[in-house]
Design an enzyme around this catalytic site. Structure first.
Site, PDB file in Angstrom:
ATOM      1  N   ASP A   1       2.224  37.119   6.710  1.00  0.00           N
ATOM      2  CA  ASP A   1       2.103  38.553   6.458  1.00  0.00           C
ATOM      3  C   ASP A   1       3.441  39.193   6.884  1.00  0.00           C
ATOM      4  O   ASP A   1       4.213  38.583   7.635  1.00  0.00           O
ATOM      5  CB  ASP A   1       0.946  39.104   7.296  1.00  0.00           C
ATOM      6  CG  ASP A   1       0.915  40.605   7.305  1.00  0.00           C
ATOM      7  OD1 ASP A   1       0.963  41.209   6.218  1.00  0.00           O
ATOM      8  OD2 ASP A   1       0.850  41.195   8.407  1.00  0.00           O
TER       9      ASP A   1
ATOM     10  N   ASP B   1       4.133  43.265   7.342  1.00  0.00           N
ATOM     11  CA  ASP B   1       4.044  44.441   8.207  1.00  0.00           C
ATOM     12  C   ASP B   1       3.181  44.154   9.437  1.00  0.00           C
ATOM     13  O   ASP B   1       2.007  43.808   9.314  1.00  0.00           O
ATOM     14  CB  ASP B   1       3.464  45.624   7.430  1.00  0.00           C
ATOM     15  CG  ASP B   1       4.433  46.080   6.352  1.00  0.00           C
ATOM     16  OD1 ASP B   1       5.519  46.541   6.705  1.00  0.00           O
ATOM     17  OD2 ASP B   1       4.108  45.938   5.155  1.00  0.00           O
TER      18      ASP B   1
HETATM   19  C1  XBP Z   1       0.784  46.458   5.328  1.00  0.00           C
HETATM   20  C2  XBP Z   1       0.584  47.625   4.495  1.00  0.00           C
HETATM   21  C3  XBP Z   1       1.668  48.189   3.680  1.00  0.00           C
HETATM   22  C4  XBP Z   1       2.644  49.108   4.354  1.00  0.00           C
HETATM   23  C5  XBP Z   1       3.343  50.000   3.386  1.00  0.00           C
HETATM   24  O1  XBP Z   1       0.950  45.328   4.538  1.00  0.00           O
HETATM   25  O2  XBP Z   1      -0.531  48.076   4.409  1.00  0.00           O
HETATM   26  O3  XBP Z   1       1.013  48.925   2.703  1.00  0.00           O
HETATM   27  O4  XBP Z   1       1.963  49.936   5.294  1.00  0.00           O
HETATM   28  O5  XBP Z   1       3.829  49.345   2.308  1.00  0.00           O
HETATM   29  P1  XBP Z   1       1.057  43.822   5.134  1.00  0.00           P
HETATM   30  P2  XBP Z   1       4.006  50.081   0.877  1.00  0.00           P
HETATM   31  O6  XBP Z   1       0.621  43.858   6.570  1.00  0.00           O
HETATM   32  O7  XBP Z   1       0.129  43.011   4.253  1.00  0.00           O
HETATM   33  O8  XBP Z   1       2.491  43.387   4.963  1.00  0.00           O
HETATM   34  O9  XBP Z   1       4.066  51.552   1.130  1.00  0.00           O
HETATM   35  O10 XBP Z   1       5.260  49.540   0.295  1.00  0.00           O
HETATM   36  O11 XBP Z   1       2.792  49.731   0.050  1.00  0.00           O
HETATM   37 MG    MG Z   2       0.077  43.243   8.570  1.00  0.00          MG
END
Ligand code: XBP
Ligand code: MG
Length: 248
Positions: free
Chosen positions: A14, A16
């Site tokens: 993952d 974020d």
């Molecule tokens: C986490 C998310 C993302 C970011 C924002 O994704 O929910 O949507 O908050 O990204 P992960 P965008 O943990 O799966 O990486 O605004 O580009 O959608």
């Molecule tokens: Mg995440």
């Protein structure tokens, strides 16, 4: 299917909250800058944002917020256009933070990826974030290989149903040519872990700023950091938890 090899054939990361703490001083602040610029009286503080993170994907998060403050307009064509514009501006602000070097890898991430690569374990990404958000992070933090560190990158709108749906993990598994039980997902959140579990992929959770108090679905282990994690730990966790991870 039983896990046969103690080590996974691939790690599926993952982004974020897992590779980096991107949300609190990154995405959240970038959303608020986009709101200010657009003259909107919206501000997502930490409490609001923690709740909104249940909705993955920035555009989807904006829609969910809009539905909570103005349900009559939230699903109109006008709102859709506005969401796309706001999201574009938010992405631009977020990219500026990345370019300024304000967002770096969490402890232990690079070391674990390097160790896994040296052991012949393949690397992939499964994220709901916009692909453009990835390139500066991967370019800076994984130099000199950069994005080539990851053989398969599943990101953003490549699947319609974002986490906690299993689709993004299935998309990545198909391109890796591996079965779910042969891989290990590394996630920071309950929605992310649920997505991997629903695809049959065993999960290791490294909790992040917004997810420390979340109740997690059944996973191999829940940690606060990858700082001290070794490949032997990965083997031990996988072998200890063979039973729940049959391929659906
Ligand atoms: C986490 C998310 C993302 C970011 C924002 O994704 O929910 O949507 O908050 O990204 P992960 P965008 O943990 O799966 O990486 O605004 O580009 O959608
Ligand atoms: Mg995440």
């Amino acid at each position: 299917m039983a896990v046969e090899d103690p080590l996974p054939r691939a790690l599926i990361w993952d982004v974020d909250g897992t590779l980096a703490e991107t949300e609190h001083h990154g995405h959240r602040v970038a959303f608020n800058l986009a709101f200010e610029e657009a003259g909107l009286p919206w501000h997502w503080d930490e409490t609001i944002y923690a709740r909104l993170l249940e909705v993955t994907g920035g555009k989807e998060r904006l829609r969910a917020w809009w539905r909570s403050v103005d349900p009559a307009v939230a699903d109109s064509e006008e709102a859709t256009q506005r969401i796309l514009q706001l999201h574009q501006r938010k992405t631009a602000h977020y990219l500026a933070f990345l370019e300024q070097g304000g967002i770096t890898l969490r402890p232990g991430v690079k070391r674990l990826i390097d160790a896994a690569r040296a052991a012949g374990i393949r690397q992939a990404i499964a994220t709901t974030t916009t692909p453009d958000n990835l390139w500066p992070l991967l370019g800076h933090e994984f130099a000199p290989l950069g994005r080539a560190t990851f053989e398969v990158i599943g990101a953003g709108d490549v699947v319609a149903a974002k986490k906690p749906a299993p689709d993004i993990y299935r998309w990545v598994l198909e391109r890796l040519g591996l079965e779910a039980a042969q891989c290990l997902a590394i996630e920071d959140s309950a929605v992310g872990a649920a997505s991997a579990v629903a695809a049959g992929v065993p999960v290791l959770v490294t909790r992040s700023h917004y997810t420390v108090h979340q109740a997690m679905p059944p996973v191999l282990a829940v940690l606060d950091s990858l700082d001290t994690v070794t490949l032997s730990d990965l083997s031990a966790w996988r072998l200890a938890k063979t039973v729940p991870y049959s391929v659906p």
